[in-house]
Design a protein around this motif. Structure first.
Motif, short mmCIF file in Angstrom:
data_model
loop_
_atom_site.label_atom_id
_atom_site.label_comp_id
_atom_site.label_asym_id
_atom_site.label_seq_id
_atom_site.Cartn_x
_atom_site.Cartn_y
_atom_site.Cartn_z
N UNK A 64 3.74 55.00 79.72
CA UNK A 64 2.41 55.88 78.83
C UNK A 64 1.71 56.47 79.29
N UNK A 65 1.70 57.50 78.35
CA UNK A 65 1.11 58.68 78.92
C UNK A 65 0.04 58.69 78.57
N UNK A 66 -1.25 59.56 79.12
CA UNK A 66 -2.39 59.72 78.56
C UNK A 66 -2.67 61.54 78.08
N UNK A 67 -3.02 61.28 77.20
CA UNK A 67 -3.72 62.47 76.39
C UNK A 67 -4.18 63.82 77.43
N UNK A 68 -3.50 64.34 77.12
CA UNK A 68 -4.23 65.66 77.94
C UNK A 68 -5.19 66.95 76.87
N UNK A 118 -7.85 66.47 74.16
CA UNK A 118 -8.43 65.49 73.31
C UNK A 118 -9.94 66.65 72.34
N UNK A 138 -7.44 69.16 79.22
CA UNK A 138 -7.80 68.94 80.25
C UNK A 138 -6.43 69.14 81.17
N UNK A 139 -6.43 70.07 82.87
CA UNK A 139 -5.38 69.60 83.97
C UNK A 139 -4.44 70.60 83.32
#
Lengths: 249, 330
Positions: B126-130, B132, B185-186
């Motif tokens: 599961x990859x979190x979106x960076x 937004x 982010x990042x």
């Protein structure tokens, strides 16, 4: 407890989490658990890529849990549901192929999988105010303020909220008291003596109200004006031993 | 591609490609965009009526509550993600789709925009979106910005049976403006270039099958720092107040601004930039955010819109893969 901030979260758009899923409807409860707020405020950091699929709250907050306690956030006003603006909207997940087969329900090869296709969700809209408290042990109110960012992101699709903080004075007392603001069910060792109201949330239940007996901290407005001796008539009270996931550590 | 010796101001809000880390840090980049409709568009979630909100704006004697039309966050990510995927299919040999369970979780777009699950059973990721996005609000009230258009699909037979073929969906009028911030982010400078490229090149939003909804995205600036910039809602309010206070526009009250027949995108763009930068200022609570010089943004955008994009994506792809591989040792 040595310092405390009252934090107001003002939603700037939709913020949602799937507190309840009823068929194709996902509903959002107007609470942000502290399991989320530690990450939102940047006090703990998660991982961008996850293979474990297990929560790691204890490890992620090990460094700050003794110093800083963040309460769950609850609606700032107490009228009806406490939230002024809900939005219900429909979502659908269409692919970007130019041509796609519209299977009938009987022939759909993916029918057995739990894949999102379309549905509706009830979410917190913009302009809602939720409140939480940040308590510090051995850390000054100024240092706490420096930790809290101006905007945070919360919920399933990272909705945006504006953050405003106000300092509160902290007094420690002993006796009978009413819990003044929701806390996590695992955050204190004290047992409520009555008047208990809990709310089932994932991953941890909330204690929304309760009567307790024991040592507690009282947060009141900073009384600048000592002559009038105006005391805050409804100070917020917490168990003195309150700590993030205390009984799980 | 974009080293910090040349572009030192990117260091505040991005991470170098070789230092992408699984644990979030506080590197934020905000892209300030004014979205301008160049044709009619449909933004609705039920297929018929436009998404509306009610927003209070102003203070003191001049206060109004108006109903802006909304461009939901999902209407922006959906279109941008589709566009990003098709860019990749063009430039890299990537077979990745927007099918809910068919994301490859291995390409630049998946790793930047996130992917919760795929049907690849031996790869549980599961990859979190960076990246937004937030819901954007029109400057004008729905009564001015939205029009119901009568549509009839009568067919062309000489003799027709009686059928209900009439719809009246809500259309946003051309010229409608949406102040918007995209937050990364990042992200690496290459990923920032990718998002800038998508933003500049993508020109269709809203109901995907309706063959309309042309949008011009004006990029007004890029800001980097250790926290997020201001939100769309506050910025939209600020711009309305600035339009009212300007002597030359002839608006005397907020009511005039939100019911105006049109606003000049150039002027709104200037005000939007000013509003964003005022909120960075210390008097407004203060944000640790700084503007990236114009030349840097131009370089990034040029790289992302020209022939270099293939190289940008290629070098990012290696970094993105390494980034995901960091979790395999766990």
């Amino acid at each position: 407890m040595d310092s405390a901030l009252e934090v107001t979260l003002r939603t700037q758009g939709e913020i949602w989490l799937a507190s309840r899923e009823v068929g194709r409807l996902a509903d959002t409860e107007p609470y942000f658990l502290n399991t989320a707020l530690y990450y939102a405020f940047g006090l703990a950091s998660g991982r961008y890529v996850d293979r474990l699929f297990e929560p790691t709250y204890l490890d992620d907050t090990a460094a700050v849990a003794d110093e800083i306690y963040v309460t769950p956030a609850a609606p700032a006003s107490t009228s009806d549901e406490g939230v002024a603006n809900w939005i219900t909207s429909t979502y659908n997940t269409s692919s970007d192929d130019y041509a796609a087969i519209n299977y009938s329900a009987q022939n759909d090869p993916d029918a057995k999988k739990n894949l999102p296709s379309y549905g509706r969700r009830r979410v917190l809209g913009h302009g809602n105010e939720l409140r939480c408290y940040v308590l510090g042990r051995g850390i000054s109110a100024r240092e706490l303020e420096a930790e809290i960012p101006g905007y945070v992101r919360l919920g399933k699709k990272r909705g945006k909220a504006k953050v405003e903080t106000e300092r509160r004075s902290v007094d420690t007392e002993t006796g009978q008291y009413e819990l003044g603001h929701p806390i996590g069910a695992y955050d204190t060792e004290q047992t409520p003596t009555g008047n208990l109201l809990t709310k089932r949330m994932r991953p941890t239940p909330l204690v929304v109200q309760g009567s307790y007996e024991g040592e507690y901290v009282e947060l009141s407005d900073l009384a600048e004006d000592s002559e009038t001796d105006e005391k805050d008539d409804s100070p917020v009270k917490f168990p003195a031993d309150v700590r993030f996931l205390r009984s799980k550590r | 591609m974009f080293d910090y010796d040349t572009y030192s101001e990117l260091e505040r809000g991005t991470v170098p490609a070789e230092e992408m880390s699984i644990a979030p840090q506080n590197n934020f980049t905000s892209i300030l965009v004014l979205r301008e409709l160049e044709s009619h568009a449909i933004f609705t979630t039920d297929g018929q009526s436009a998404d509306l909100a009610s927003v209070a704006v102003g203070s003191g004697d001049d206060r109004e509550t108006y109903s802006p039309g909304l461009m939901f966050m999902r209407k922006q990510t959906g279109s941008d993600r589709r566009f990003g995927k098709s860019l990749q299919r063009d430039l890299l040999d990537v077979e990745c789709t927007m099918q809910v369970n068919g994301m490859c979780q291995d390409c630049v777009e998946c790793i930047l925009y996130g992917s919760a699950a795929s049907d690849d059973a031996d790869q549980q990721l599961s990859i979190t979106s960076r990246v937004m996005y937030d819901t954007a609000y029109t400057l004008r009230d729905a009564t001015a910005a939205i029009d119901e258009k009568f549509q009839n699909a009568p067919g062309d037979d000489y003799a027709k049976t009686a059928e209900a073929t009439i719809r009246e969906p809500d259309f946003f009028e051309p010229g409608t403006l949406f102040p918007t911030v995209i937050t990364l982010r990042d992200a690496t400078p290459e990923e920032l270039a990718f998002v800038l490229g998508i933003t500049v090149k993508n020109k269709r939003y809203g109901a995907a099958t309706s063959r309309l909804g042309r949008v011009k995205n004006h990029i007004l600036g890029v800001y980097t720092g250790s926290e997020e910039g201001a939100a769309n809602l506050g910025l939209t309010r600020d711009v309305i107040k600035k339009l009212r206070d300007n002597e030359t526009t002839g608006f005397d009250s907020i009511q005039d601004v939100i019911t105006a027949s049109a606003h000049d995108p150039q002027l709104v763009g200037e005000y939007l930039r000013a509003a964003f930068e005022e909120r960075i200022d210390a008097n407004h609570g203060g944000l640790d955010v700084e503007r990236v010089p114009e030349e840097t943004v131009n370089d990034l955008t040029a790289a992302a819109t020209g022939d270099d994009l293939a190289n940008v994506l290629q070098s990012q792809r290696e970094a993105s893969r390494k980034f995901v591989e960091q979790t395999e040792e766990e």
